[in-house]
Design a protein around this motif. Sequence first.
Motif, short mmCIF file in Angstrom:
data_model
loop_
_atom_site.label_atom_id
_atom_site.label_comp_id
_atom_site.label_asym_id
_atom_site.label_seq_id
_atom_site.Cartn_x
_atom_site.Cartn_y
_atom_site.Cartn_z
N UNK A 109 0.84 -1.20 0.00
CA UNK A 109 0.00 0.00 0.00
C UNK A 109 0.88 1.26 0.00
N UNK A 110 0.47 2.27 -0.73
CA UNK A 110 1.32 3.46 -0.88
C UNK A 110 1.59 4.16 0.45
N UNK A 111 0.64 4.08 1.40
CA UNK A 111 0.87 4.75 2.69
C UNK A 111 1.78 3.92 3.61
N UNK A 112 2.20 2.71 3.14
CA UNK A 112 3.17 1.94 3.92
C UNK A 112 4.57 2.06 3.31
N UNK A 113 4.69 2.74 2.20
CA UNK A 113 5.98 2.83 1.51
C UNK A 113 6.96 3.70 2.28
N UNK A 114 8.17 3.23 2.38
CA UNK A 114 9.22 3.99 3.06
C UNK A 114 9.29 3.73 4.55
N UNK A 115 8.28 3.03 5.10
CA UNK A 115 8.30 2.76 6.55
C UNK A 115 8.29 1.26 6.81
N UNK A 116 8.79 0.49 5.80
CA UNK A 116 8.91 -0.96 6.02
C UNK A 116 7.61 -1.70 5.76
N UNK A 117 6.94 -1.37 4.69
CA UNK A 117 5.70 -2.06 4.34
C UNK A 117 5.92 -3.54 4.06
N UNK A 118 4.85 -4.33 4.16
CA UNK A 118 4.92 -5.77 3.90
C UNK A 118 5.33 -6.01 2.44
N UNK A 119 6.41 -6.72 2.23
CA UNK A 119 6.95 -7.03 0.91
C UNK A 119 7.20 -5.77 0.09
N UNK A 120 7.57 -4.71 0.78
CA UNK A 120 7.88 -3.46 0.07
C UNK A 120 9.17 -3.62 -0.74
N UNK A 121 9.14 -3.18 -1.96
CA UNK A 121 10.32 -3.28 -2.83
C UNK A 121 10.16 -2.27 -3.98
N UNK A 122 11.25 -1.68 -4.47
CA UNK A 122 11.13 -0.75 -5.60
C UNK A 122 10.88 -1.52 -6.90
N UNK A 123 9.63 -1.87 -7.14
CA UNK A 123 9.31 -2.85 -8.19
C UNK A 123 9.40 -2.28 -9.60
N UNK A 124 9.01 -1.02 -9.75
CA UNK A 124 9.10 -0.43 -11.10
C UNK A 124 10.57 -0.32 -11.50
N UNK A 125 11.41 0.17 -10.58
CA UNK A 125 12.85 0.28 -10.89
C UNK A 125 13.44 -1.10 -11.16
N UNK A 126 13.05 -2.09 -10.35
CA UNK A 126 13.60 -3.44 -10.51
C UNK A 126 13.26 -4.03 -11.87
N UNK A 127 12.11 -3.67 -12.40
CA UNK A 127 11.64 -4.27 -13.65
C UNK A 127 12.21 -3.57 -14.88
N UNK A 128 12.62 -2.33 -14.71
CA UNK A 128 12.95 -1.48 -15.85
C UNK A 128 13.95 -2.15 -16.82
N UNK A 129 14.95 -2.81 -16.28
CA UNK A 129 16.00 -3.40 -17.10
C UNK A 129 15.48 -4.55 -17.95
N UNK A 130 14.35 -5.10 -17.59
CA UNK A 130 13.83 -6.30 -18.25
C UNK A 130 12.62 -5.98 -19.11
N UNK A 131 12.39 -4.71 -19.38
CA UNK A 131 11.13 -4.27 -19.98
C UNK A 131 11.33 -3.24 -21.07
N UNK A 132 10.33 -3.14 -21.95
CA UNK A 132 10.23 -2.01 -22.85
C UNK A 132 9.47 -0.88 -22.15
N UNK A 133 8.60 -1.26 -21.20
CA UNK A 133 7.77 -0.27 -20.52
C UNK A 133 7.51 -0.74 -19.10
N UNK A 134 7.73 0.14 -18.13
CA UNK A 134 7.45 -0.20 -16.73
C UNK A 134 6.83 1.02 -16.07
#
Length: 576
Positions: A109-134
């Motif tokens: 959830x966006x209001x849990x981001x940055x404060x240790x949310x459950x399974x929080x991870x920078x997912x868009x950044x992580x995907x960018x290298x493997x994608x045409x669009x993220x």
Amino acid sequence: SPRLNQAMGIDGNTILAESLKKQGVEYVFGIVGIPVIETALAFQSAGLKYVGMRNEQAACYAAQAVGYLTGKPGVCLAVSGPGLLHCIGGMANAQVNCWPLIVIAGSCPQDHEGIGGFQEWPQVESSRLYCKYAARPPSPRLIPLHVEKAVRLAASGRPGVSYLDMPGTLLMAEADEDKVPMDFYNAPPVALAHPNPALVSQAADLLAKAERPLIIVGKGAAHARAEEEICKLVENTKLPFLPTPMGKGVVPDESEYCVSTARTQALLKADVILLLGARLNWMLHFGQQPRFAPDVKVIQVDISPEEFHNSIKSEVAVHSDIKPFTAALTQKLAEKKFSLQPASNNWWQGLQQKQKANTEFVQAQANNKTLPLNYFAVFKAVQANIPKDSIIVSEGANTMDIGRGMLLNNKPRHRLDAGTFGTMGVGPGFAVAAAMWCRDYAPEKRVICVEGDSAFGFSGMEIETMFRYKLPVVIVIVNNSGIYSGFPKDVMEDIQSGGDIAQCTPPTALSCEIKYEKMMEIFGESGHLCRTVEEIEAALKKALAVTDKPSIINILIDPSSNRKPQTFNWLTESKL
Ligand code: ADP
Ligand code: MG
């Protein structure tokens, strides 16, 4: 119902589902959990087919295989954090293979981001290298726009991967139904790119003047659905052709003009090569010496101009879809009355001699029924006992390499293997997708999944997915008890008693003679263990009679059986 009860409201899950449906997406493969359980339910309510799998990696392989088989991107649905990260290998495989794929993952959830949310991870950044669009749609109203873009980028130009990130807050957010622009994106299909006529003429001139012309048919030609045009070109001109592994079947392997059995010679001697939807990467030895003639002239046809002159400079580079280019070239060559005479042409005669010698070697191996069996004998028995229009999924080292020559494809897009990225673990996921597609579009067709024992281990649990969805995949495990090769039981015991077990166990070894067929017993069924050709034949007959569940045929072969000696040891050659 995934749709929340409030009057006039429509939630993110429903908008996502309806948008995918409107974009022509048909299949979703995935694993649910927080926050995408309701998403999968919304997909089903919208009329999408959802297949729940056991590992996101396999789900991602399945989704890309369906994209290749249908030409429309399949979707892989995953949970946040680890779920998305397990998809990364699959995304890279699709991107490297140029296959259309959309990955959608829930995120915290966006209001849990940055404060240790459950399974929080920078997912868009992580995907960018493997994608045409993220991207992450900024609000529920903007979901249709990003879905349209994701589908368009995955499917058009050189196909590839799109990633959409869906925070739990976005999936559950409400939008005013009449303010969600569900219809703005009904874009017409893109017209095929046609070739520049001057380049078609140059290509025709070059081929007509060549002494040793050759066509290479790649999986781009399969993806382009150019089979009719390419078959006509080959029939009319009688040019020899070589398919790449997944280009097999665009022109039938059984065509008299297929020179796969003289591959090394054909590549080495050709003076003009028509390259239809294949890249001059490692699979084609970079188009360079010592595997190609130093002065070979390449006519390169690709939908992606960035690919031109990669590795070697092409003589003619045609930016075009393969279908219209091939039709135009065939016509130009007909105007020139160009056609080879295999019976008197020197080039053809040399190739045919080589084909004869290589075929004799293979046949001798294949007819050798000494136990434990060798690969060639196994594949001869498999080939003789499966329907000729089967979809063949294959992975492993020797299993895939030797099987590529011996298991024939006479239809396009009927071979799915480790591909450009050489990925192991793709087989069961590909087979799930192929069997789903067969059920919907070609119910008589069978999927034969030919796995090395090591390769099978990567995604073997997908057998449960095949049971749950009643998919009659015939899994053939060519079991040599190891990676590349294994050891007989007594030798292995000897080796392991020689010191610290982690220091002396060979890294290539697996446990000896694993009874993979017993995996059937956890579903109350029984599998097939084979050591002889007769047992393989009987097992295949039984497995092919089963139409509502998978089968496992475990074939124990000689742990030291190997490939035919090769002229070039390409992977260890260095130019440094
Ligand atoms: P292979 O593994 O068979 O050698 P590759 O994946 O290396 O094939 O190459 C396929 C090529 O086909 C890619 O360069 C891709 O851009 C191209 N391609 C894909 N679809 C089309 C199409 N419709 N028309 C022309 N080229 C295409
Ligand atoms: Mg093995």
